[in-house]
Design a protein around this motif. Sequence first.
Motif, PDB file in Angstrom:
ATOM      1  N   ASN A 266      35.164  19.472  21.901  1.00 47.57           N
ATOM      2  CA  ASN A 266      34.332  18.578  21.101  1.00 47.57           C
ATOM      3  C   ASN A 266      33.213  17.933  21.918  1.00 47.57           C
ATOM      4  N   GLU A 267      33.503  17.635  23.184  1.00 50.34           N
ATOM      5  CA  GLU A 267      32.469  17.065  24.046  1.00 50.34           C
ATOM      6  C   GLU A 267      31.323  18.055  24.258  1.00 50.34           C
ATOM      7  N   ASN A 268      31.647  19.341  24.170  1.00 49.51           N
ATOM      8  CA  ASN A 268      30.644  20.379  24.406  1.00 49.51           C
ATOM      9  C   ASN A 268      30.184  21.056  23.113  1.00 49.51           C
ATOM     10  N   LYS A 269      30.428  20.364  21.984  1.00 45.65           N
ATOM     11  CA  LYS A 269      29.973  20.841  20.676  1.00 45.65           C
ATOM     12  C   LYS A 269      30.476  22.256  20.370  1.00 45.65           C
ATOM     13  N   LEU A 270      31.754  22.483  20.697  1.00 43.43           N
ATOM     14  CA  LEU A 270      32.351  23.788  20.491  1.00 43.43           C
ATOM     15  C   LEU A 270      33.437  23.690  19.413  1.00 43.43           C
TER      16      LEU A 270
END
Length: 346
Positions: A266-270
């Motif tokens: 989620n931190e890496n927009k995945l």
Amino acid sequence: MKKKAKALSLALAGVMMLSLAACSGKAPEKTEAPADTTAAQSSESAGGTETTAAKTADGKQYKIGVLQLVQHTALDASNKGFIQALDDAGLNYTVDQQNASGDQPTCQTIASKLVNDGDDLILAIATPAAQAVAGATSEIPVLVTAVTDPAASDLVESNDMPGGNISGTSDLTPVKEQISLLKKILPDAKTVGILYCTAESNSEIQAKMAKEAIEAAGMTAVDYTVSSSNEIQTVVTSMVGKVDAIYAPTDNTIAAGMATVAMIANENKLPTICGEDGMVKAGGLATYGIDYYELGYLTGLQAVKILTEDADVSQMPIEYLPLEKCKLSVNEETAKALGIDLSGLK
């Protein structure tokens, strides 16, 4: 006169039972499965739990052993559903709840303990737990649940005709429909990373199905595997920038470590499409999956047939939840963090 004598006998028997209960200092305790927040650990690691259901009319009491691989939402729910089915049937039983905390040697130790205890029936939750119990007894009836393909995992001769002392229920999820969900949410996705643990045959089966569905949908599938929970953080981090989405099947290792997966993804927009609802609640984006409580309940009904109706476990097919029992689950907070609108799915 006979009716009055019978009534008097029953009344005296009731008084005697009450007197015995008073002498013991406590009344029988109704069985409950481990709550979602507390696992019933093995007696070797953290002390097993044994509780007793209220007595039924026939007075026969059954000994049931439960071996759960690890604590996470899906397996806890199947455990709870199993126990509820026994209670709803009015079964008189004691249950020894054991949890291996994800450790295979501990599974084998607990399996041997349950067999040596002379249980009337053993429930094994998840494939490694089922394999441990299968290796410990060929005589005691064994039911498995949260196992994708018992036949492929060498637990039964065939799913239609088990042929031995093992049967149960499969948690085969609608993988094709889950990949369709991924494509609907992420129409521009080109590469999907399949995240699973190689130690679980359950997961390898799903990964193969997912790869076929991903490629059929015009995308590229890449396997990202771990051999233990210690590798999750490193492997998920390695996926960043290389895939457009993650697909995680109903893998017990990944499910137990889903908080770590979600944190990095989620931190890496995945976005992560999951195999079951508990993984979504732990931070995944969405799933279309089965209800593990209902799956456990179905397994409990099988147990009742074996214990009270002398059903032949060798002739009892592996059962599946119908597709209509599957449900859409989304994590709105995760969707917001990823900037994805899921309103069209409702």
